[in-house]
Design a protein around this motif. Structure first.
Motif: not given
Length: 481
Positions: A124-142
């Motif tokens: 669960g912790v790894n999954l939450v981290y995956a969501y948070g880090s990849y969402m932040a990455w996506g904002v910067l990618y845009s």
């Protein structure tokens, strides 16, 4: 109430022939930007699912959820980035788009490494981290990719030059895909701990990515006169503007199918070489021939477009790729045959993927002709919105597909693995070949039947727009009657 567009300051409008030839240096510099983009973007498309399932220990279906949710979230960030760059002042020697692109790319590189880290806690912790880090990455990618993609439309308005920029961009993208496809996993395997290996490999690629964007920042110029709109953007106005642009709408629909097909291939080839070909070392070999072959196709784009036109070449490419993937699904799995057909598929899909960027620039001009307002950022961001949706589809199809066929990661000792082996192999093969075959066929049909522009027509539209704006400028002069 819409206020008059604010004229671009002289510093952003250097004297230039907007239909003249771009220098080779500027074309290469522009292409290096997409190479830099690829060194960060391709890692998420090709290796992040493998990292999630086999290193972070996230279930394939849960990992698929990360891709689907975050990509849809990212898609809504693209219009935000588009509005931001469209409403920026164009003053300064670096123009409107390049500064945003450059600063955002540095932050994007840092986030690229962050996505390939995992807390090592519970699932669960790894999954939450995956969501948070990849969402932040996506904002910067845009905020990196929207201004970069919009840049081509203000470098030239010549259709042939735009086709060449598109080919250089695709060459940069495929070069990044080739290098990451060959080098990424060997770097990972050079470390005994794969958690360290993935982060190190991502860091090395991110550094090269920044260098690519810097080359674009230094080597390109914004020369097309641009009016900065001061109107207040509303959801209704946004939808109306996009709805009036039929060319853009067709490209969006086409892209949902074409990019989902293109992106599922590198995501699944890691699994296909590991299980179906039973040799993970073949990943670099297959990628070398497959992706490397597409570079040769990209070099032919300018001459093919000049002779046949962008639309016709793109449709032919879709047809070649769909046939190659279909044959790869139907024929028994053989390393040599698979690699040859895999290469032909990449050759075919490289043509429309490269030409698409020129089509987007044409759609910007088409929208300008229809509405009288030039909005590079919003138009490009909406196109990129469709790419994000397609990426969500590809990531979801790969992750949910693996879960559906009963995929069990190598590090587990589930005895069911032996019983499920035949079904798993066939399922992986279907995701690798059959899905792209169907999606590319639909993409080609959409372009063939619905796309309204030809190279001749876009030249006419640009001329009409210039004449109309010149007449308006004359009528607005003091004393004009």
């Amino acid at each position: 109430m819409t206020s008059a567009p604010e004229a671009a300051p002289p510093s952003s409008r250097p004297a230039a022939d907007l239909h003249g030839k771009l220098s080779l240096r500027s074309k290469i510099a522009y292409g290096l930007g997409d190479m830099g983009n690829g060194f960060m973007f391709d890692l998420g498309q090709a290796y992040l699912l493998k990292f999630y399932t086999d290193v972070a220990g996230i279930h394939p279906a849960a990992a698929a959820g990360v891709f689907v949710f975050t990509k849809i979230f990212d898609a809504f960030m693209d219009p935000v980035a588009g509005i931001f760059v469209d409403q920026r002042k164009g003053g300064g020697r670096h123009g409107r788009f390049k500064p945003v692109m450059m600063y955002s790319s540095i932050a994007l590189a840092i986030l690229t490494v962050v996505t390939f880290l995992t807390p090592g806690g519970t699932d669960g912790v790894n999954l939450v981290y995956a969501y948070g880090s990849y969402m932040a990455w996506g904002v910067l990618y845009s905020f990196t990719n929207v201004p970069y993609g919009s840049l081509a439309s203000v470098m030239t308005q010549d259709p042939e030059q735009r086709a060449q920029l598109a080919s250089f961009r695709q060459a940069g993208s495929v070069t990044a895909l080739l290098v990451t496809g060959i080098a990424f996993m060997p770097i990972v395997h050079a470390f005994d701990n794969e958690r360290v290996g993935f982060a190190t490999a991502a860091g090395a690629m991110a550094v090269v990515g920044i260098m690519g964007f810097y080359a674009t920042f230094r080597g390109t110029r914004e020369v097309v006169p641009v009016a900065r709109s001061t109107e207040k953007i509303t959801l209704r106005g946004f939808a109306t503007t996009i709805g009036q642009n039929r060319a853009l709408l067709v490209l969006i629909l086409m892209t949902v199918f074409s990019i989902s097909a293109y992106n599922i291939k590198p995501a699944m080839i890691v699994y296909f070489t590991d299980y179906n070909l039973q040799n993970q070392d073949l990943l670099s070999v297959v990628n070398f021939f497959g992706i490397g072959s597409s570079i040769l196709a990209i070099l032919t784009i300018p001459s093919l477009v000049k002779r046949f036109g962008k639309k016709q070449v793109a449709i032919s490419g879709f047809a070649l790729a769909a046939v190659a993937d279909g044959l790869n699904f139907l024929l028994p799995t053989n390393t040599v045959v698979f690699t040859i057909l895999y290469s032909l598929s990449f050759v075919g899909i490289a043509l429309p993927n490269g030409i698409t960027w020129a089509l987007v620039s044409d759609a910007i001009d088409y929208g300008h002709w229809r509405s009288g307002v030039r909005r590079e950022g919003i138009t490009y961001s909406m196109f990129n919105f469709s790419r994000k949706i397609a990426q969500a589809v590809a990531g979801g199809a790969a992750g949910f597909g693996l879960s559906l066929i009963g995929y069990v990661p190598k590090f587990t000792s589930d005895p069911a693995m032996a019983d499920q082996a035949d079904g798993i192999l066939q399922g992986i093969k279907s995701l690798q070949t059959l899905y792209p075959c169907i999606a590319l066929t639909i993409a080609g049909a959409v372009l063939f039947f619905l796309y309204p522009l030809t190279d001749k027509r876009i030249t006419e539209l640009v001329a009409e727009t210039r004449e109309r704006e010149a007449a308006t400028a004359v009528s607005d002069e003091p004393g004009a009657r």
